[in-house]
Design a protein around this motif. Structure first.
Motif, PDB file in Angstrom:
ATOM      1  N   ALA A   1       8.457  13.225 -25.250  1.00 37.58           N
ATOM      2  CA  ALA A   1       9.309  14.287 -24.953  1.00 37.58           C
ATOM      3  C   ALA A   1       8.306  14.811 -23.692  1.00 37.58           C
ATOM      4  O   ALA A   1       8.808  16.030 -22.888  1.00 37.58           O
ATOM      5  CB  ALA A   1       9.892  15.042 -26.513  1.00 37.58           C
ATOM      6  N   GLU A   2       6.753  15.189 -24.895  1.00 43.43           N
ATOM      7  CA  GLU A   2       6.423  15.789 -23.718  1.00 43.43           C
ATOM      8  C   GLU A   2       5.895  15.070 -22.628  1.00 43.43           C
ATOM      9  O   GLU A   2       5.857  15.882 -21.328  1.00 43.43           O
ATOM     10  CB  GLU A   2       4.329  16.075 -24.532  1.00 43.43           C
ATOM     11  CG  GLU A   2       4.715  17.012 -25.557  1.00 43.43           C
ATOM     12  CD  GLU A   2       4.910  18.139 -25.396  1.00 43.43           C
ATOM     13  OE1 GLU A   2       4.129  18.120 -24.216  1.00 43.43           O
ATOM     14  OE2 GLU A   2       4.425  19.061 -26.956  1.00 43.43           O
ATOM     15  N   ALA A   3       5.796  13.547 -22.503  1.00 44.86           N
ATOM     16  CA  ALA A   3       6.011  12.728 -20.971  1.00 44.86           C
ATOM     17  C   ALA A   3       6.458  13.533 -20.455  1.00 44.86           C
ATOM     18  O   ALA A   3       6.718  13.349 -18.772  1.00 44.86           O
ATOM     19  CB  ALA A   3       5.928  11.740 -21.402  1.00 44.86           C
ATOM     20  N   LEU A   4       8.515  13.483 -20.908  1.00 45.38           N
ATOM     21  CA  LEU A   4       9.226  13.677 -20.208  1.00 45.38           C
ATOM     22  C   LEU A   4       9.242  15.057 -19.725  1.00 45.38           C
ATOM     23  O   LEU A   4       9.345  15.158 -18.018  1.00 45.38           O
ATOM     24  CB  LEU A   4      10.995  13.570 -20.375  1.00 45.38           C
ATOM     25  CG  LEU A   4      11.862  13.251 -20.409  1.00 45.38           C
ATOM     26  CD1 LEU A   4      11.843  12.863 -18.518  1.00 45.38           C
ATOM     27  CD2 LEU A   4      13.171  13.404 -20.695  1.00 45.38           C
ATOM     28  N   LEU A   5       8.387  16.473 -19.805  1.00 44.37           N
ATOM     29  CA  LEU A   5       8.276  17.241 -19.331  1.00 44.37           C
ATOM     30  C   LEU A   5       7.177  17.810 -18.391  1.00 44.37           C
ATOM     31  O   LEU A   5       6.942  18.897 -18.103  1.00 44.37           O
ATOM     32  CB  LEU A   5       8.246  18.171 -20.357  1.00 44.37           C
ATOM     33  CG  LEU A   5       9.824  18.438 -21.648  1.00 44.37           C
ATOM     34  CD1 LEU A   5       9.582  19.193 -23.058  1.00 44.37           C
ATOM     35  CD2 LEU A   5      10.548  18.706 -20.639  1.00 44.37           C
ATOM     36  N   MET A   6       6.078  16.754 -18.434  1.00 47.97           N
ATOM     37  CA  MET A   6       5.628  17.003 -17.482  1.00 47.97           C
ATOM     38  C   MET A   6       5.894  17.106 -16.045  1.00 47.97           C
ATOM     39  O   MET A   6       6.878  16.859 -15.581  1.00 47.97           O
ATOM     40  CB  MET A   6       4.336  15.558 -17.086  1.00 47.97           C
ATOM     41  CG  MET A   6       3.639  15.018 -18.839  1.00 47.97           C
ATOM     42  SD  MET A   6       2.937  13.724 -18.665  1.00 47.97           S
ATOM     43  CE  MET A   6       1.406  13.656 -17.327  1.00 47.97           C
ATOM     44  N   PRO A   7       5.432  18.275 -15.350  1.00 50.84           N
ATOM     45  CA  PRO A   7       5.114  17.776 -13.732  1.00 50.84           C
ATOM     46  C   PRO A   7       5.210  16.706 -13.474  1.00 50.84           C
ATOM     47  O   PRO A   7       4.402  15.714 -13.600  1.00 50.84           O
ATOM     48  CB  PRO A   7       3.842  18.887 -13.509  1.00 50.84           C
ATOM     49  CG  PRO A   7       3.682  19.843 -14.533  1.00 50.84           C
ATOM     50  CD  PRO A   7       4.003  18.600 -15.024  1.00 50.84           C
TER      51      PRO A   7
END
Length: 105
Positions: free
Chosen positions: A26-32
């Motif tokens: 989830a965090e990787a997907l939300l990265m710019p």
């Protein structure tokens, strides 16, 4: 991420920092989006600045709580998240929350 015609898988690197695979996905997907990804024609429909408040999985149900930037987001933003979570978790039922409140998508 997405290309002009479909969803596309891409690798991103993120520090583990004690987080499990579900949080990392989830965090990787939300990265710019990176300039290299833009050059490849990839886009993200997830509004910039969206943060993960929390995510949990139990018995095939995933609950993901996101920051207020997701209010009014394009349906494709939620689809990107669903696809990413299913790639990492397998078949599951995903429930979205924004700032702790359930949302229908």
């Amino acid at each position: 991420l997405s290309s002009s015609s479909s969803f596309t898988e891409t690798e991103r690197t993120i520090e583990r920092q004690g987080r499990d695979d579900l949080h990392l996905a989830a965090e990787a997907l939300l990265m710019p989006i990176r300039s290299e990804e833009l050059q490849e024609g990839l886009v993200s429909y997830i509004p910039e600045g969206t943060e993960l408040i929390g995510i949990a999985e139990k018995e095939g149900f995933v609950f993901i709580d996101l920051s207020s930037e997701m209010r009014g987001a394009d349906r494709r933003a939620f689809e990107q998240i669903e696809r990413t979570l299913r790639v990492n978790e397998g078949p599951c039922e995903i429930h979205f929350l924004i700032e702790g409140r359930p949302v229908s998508v």
